[in-house]
Enzyme design. Structure first.
Site, PDB file in Angstrom:
ATOM      1  N   CYS A   1       0.659  11.472  22.996  1.00 58.99           N
ATOM      2  CA  CYS A   1       2.099  11.203  23.063  1.00 58.99           C
ATOM      3  C   CYS A   1       2.790  12.293  23.878  1.00 58.99           C
ATOM      4  O   CYS A   1       2.234  13.350  24.155  1.00 58.99           O
ATOM      5  CB  CYS A   1       2.725  11.200  21.669  1.00 58.99           C
ATOM      6  SG  CYS A   1       1.966  10.067  20.493  1.00 58.99           S
TER       7      CYS A   1
ATOM      8  N   ASP B   1      24.724  30.841  55.477  1.00 62.46           N
ATOM      9  CA  ASP B   1      25.488  29.594  55.491  1.00 62.46           C
ATOM     10  C   ASP B   1      26.975  29.881  55.301  1.00 62.46           C
ATOM     11  O   ASP B   1      27.371  30.665  54.420  1.00 62.46           O
ATOM     12  CB  ASP B   1      24.988  28.668  54.380  1.00 62.46           C
ATOM     13  CG  ASP B   1      25.737  27.355  54.334  1.00 62.46           C
ATOM     14  OD1 ASP B   1      25.423  26.474  55.137  1.00 62.46           O
ATOM     15  OD2 ASP B   1      26.663  27.245  53.496  1.00 62.46           O
TER      16      ASP B   1
END
Length: 502
Positions: free
Chosen positions: A34, A451
């Site tokens: 599981c 940037d």
């Protein structure tokens, strides 16, 4: 993670979904495995066994739980975070390389011998490349069985199985049901796919459309993720329509169109493919594009330790890094976008796609072309490009390096080697290299210190304004500096930070 038994037991007992995909819990008494968040009553700790992959659990003789469907859990975030051999191999296996080229092809792309690759995967994941690829084929088969009306024979070969017998045996072994029984379990309300619902061009294969759900770890902030993709969309290749980001996909066996819609619990994915053998690879590319296997709690916890970033994280937690479905495409677009506005970059890229991209039909929208491949661009006449001469030289140099194989940017690429190769090309400065590292190579620690948007945000927040000083200040954000960039960009009222209006 799977070796820390005490921590794994606590995660299972608390049904903590944050650990889904990190490890798998097998129960010795039921022979079922599981995900940690399985809704059933947790087993006794003495009956639990923990595995690092679904393939390892399957090899140990456990079958998938029918309640929590562990094969549908988000992928482990470490395969995107890490840059070592195992992580690169996992990204390539997810892209379908083993099914297409076998283990020798995988090893060749990684630059190692098949024996070395096998040994390292077995040591860390408890399963070799064939077993990992088999687990992925089983997951693809389940998706096709449950979401399509295709005959089982077509499902088998589309999922990558070499024979009907191996398909039947694998599905029974992994899911403890026959393919027909799996299909019968599907609820009537489950979205189904019908082969060939769209009109195909003469002589081209009829597409098959599938409706899927892409899981993710919460939280997820869709604003900058989908906003960035929509604001930078290349006309004819990408679009925002009816609340979904849509784009064309160039795939190994054919092409496709995907529509991705953010939902509170999942991302709705509508895939139209000309060849269903591309399904697993297309899903992997969509997950990479949206950074869906990230661990946002780990990222945000570290960034929130910085008092400058903490309010930004608290305001909109779970920001992802918008990436790409095609690394070579993004590299070309990054060069086109040097020193121009977002609108100008879109215009130039759209013209390139219209002139050199393969034309496709899109009855549901306005997509017209695949972005041109490197081979299609190899004969590009730079004089036809409406950009400065130096940028033309940069673009043609990049295309030549990609076409010659001197630069590898795909999911299995070596990030540091690619960075060095990019930096050696004419016209490639820190901004272009880091943009490609962030979005094409998927480096979570890429940082665009030069940037303009990052520097403007930094100054507004009282952070250093020069690239060198900002780099030094950002060391505290490692290894998640690419996510810090998203939070910094979000301080600006730019369209990339907002979901577009429908």
């Amino acid at each position: 993670m799977h070796t820390d038994t005490e921590r794994c037991v606590r995660a299972v007992q608390s049904k903590d979904a944050r650990f889904d995909g990190w490890f798998f819990t097998a129960v010795t008494t039921t022979k079922i495995y599981c995900r940690p968040s399985c809704p059933v009553v947790p087993p006794k700790p003495a009956n639990m066994r923990f595995y690092p992959s679904a393939a390892a659990a399957q090899q140990a003789g456990f079958r998938a739980c029918k309640r929590c469907r562990p094969d549908a859990a988000p992928g482990s975030p470490q395969w995107d975070e890490r840059a070592d051999l195992v992580a690169r191999a996992m990204r390539l296996i997810g892209d379908g390389v083993v099914d297409r080229d076998g283990v020798p092809g995988l090893a060749a792309r990684l630059g190692y011998s098949p024996r070395q690759v096998e040994r390292q995967l077995l040591a860390e994941l408890g399963a070799g490349p064939l077993a990992l690829a088999r687990a992925q084929r089983a997951q693809t088969a389940r998706l096709l069985i449950e979401t399509s009306a295709l005959p089982m024979a077509e499902v088998a070969f589309a999922a990558g199985f070499a024979s009907i017998r191996s398909f039947n045996d694998t599905v029974r072994e992994v899911f403890a049901l026959s393919p027909s029984e799996l299909r019968q379990r599907v609820r009537p309300a489950h979205p189904a796919a019908v082969p060939g619902p769209q009109a195909a061009a003469p002589g081209s294969p009829a597409p098959t459309t599938l409706a899927l759900r892409l899981p993710f770890r919460k939280p997820l902030c869709p604003d900058n993720l989908f906003g960035h993709l929509a604001a930078t969309a290349v006309p004819g290749v990408e679009e925002w329509r009816d609340g979904a980001y849509r784009r064309t996909l160039r795939l190994p066996y054919g092409h496709g169109i995907v529509a991705l819609t953010p939902r509170p619990e999942h991302v709705e994915c509508r895939l139209s493919l000309t060849d269903l053998r591309d399904l697993a690879g297309a899903i992997a590319r969509c997950r990479r594009l949206l950074d869906l296997d990230a661990d946002p709690e780990a990222v945000d916890a570290l960034l929130a330790e910085d008092p400058v970033l903490a309010p930004l994280v608290a305001k909109a937690p779970g920001r992802r890094v918008p990436r790409t479905v095609d690394a070579d495409e993004f590299a070309v677009r990054a060069v086109i976008g040097q020193q121009v506005s977002t609108a100008a970059a879109r215009t130039h890229a759209g013209r390139l796609a219209a002139a050199h991209g393969e034309r496709i039909d899109d009855p549901e929208g306005g997509l017209t072309h695949l972005f041109p491949s490197v081979d299609a661009l190899a004969g590009l006449d730079p004089e036809t490009l409406a950009m400065p001469r130096t940028r033309r030289a940069t673009l043609t140099g990049l295309i030549a390096a990609l076409a010659a194989g001197d630069l590898q940017l795909g999911p299995g690429g070596d990030r540091e080697r690619a960075r060095a190769a990019l930096a050696a090309l004419p016209g490639f400065g820190p901004w272009t290299v880091e943009c490609i590292a962030m979005r094409a190579l998927g480096d979570p620690d890429a940082f665009t210190a030069t940037d303009l948007g990052v520097r403007r945000a930094a100054q507004g927040l009282g952070l250093p304004g020069t690239p060198a000083a900002l780099l030094a200040r950002a060391a505290a954000w490692r290894p998640w500096r690419a996510y810090a960039v998203q939070y910094l960009w979000a301080t600006d009222d730019h369209p990339i930070n907002h979901l577009p209006a429908d």
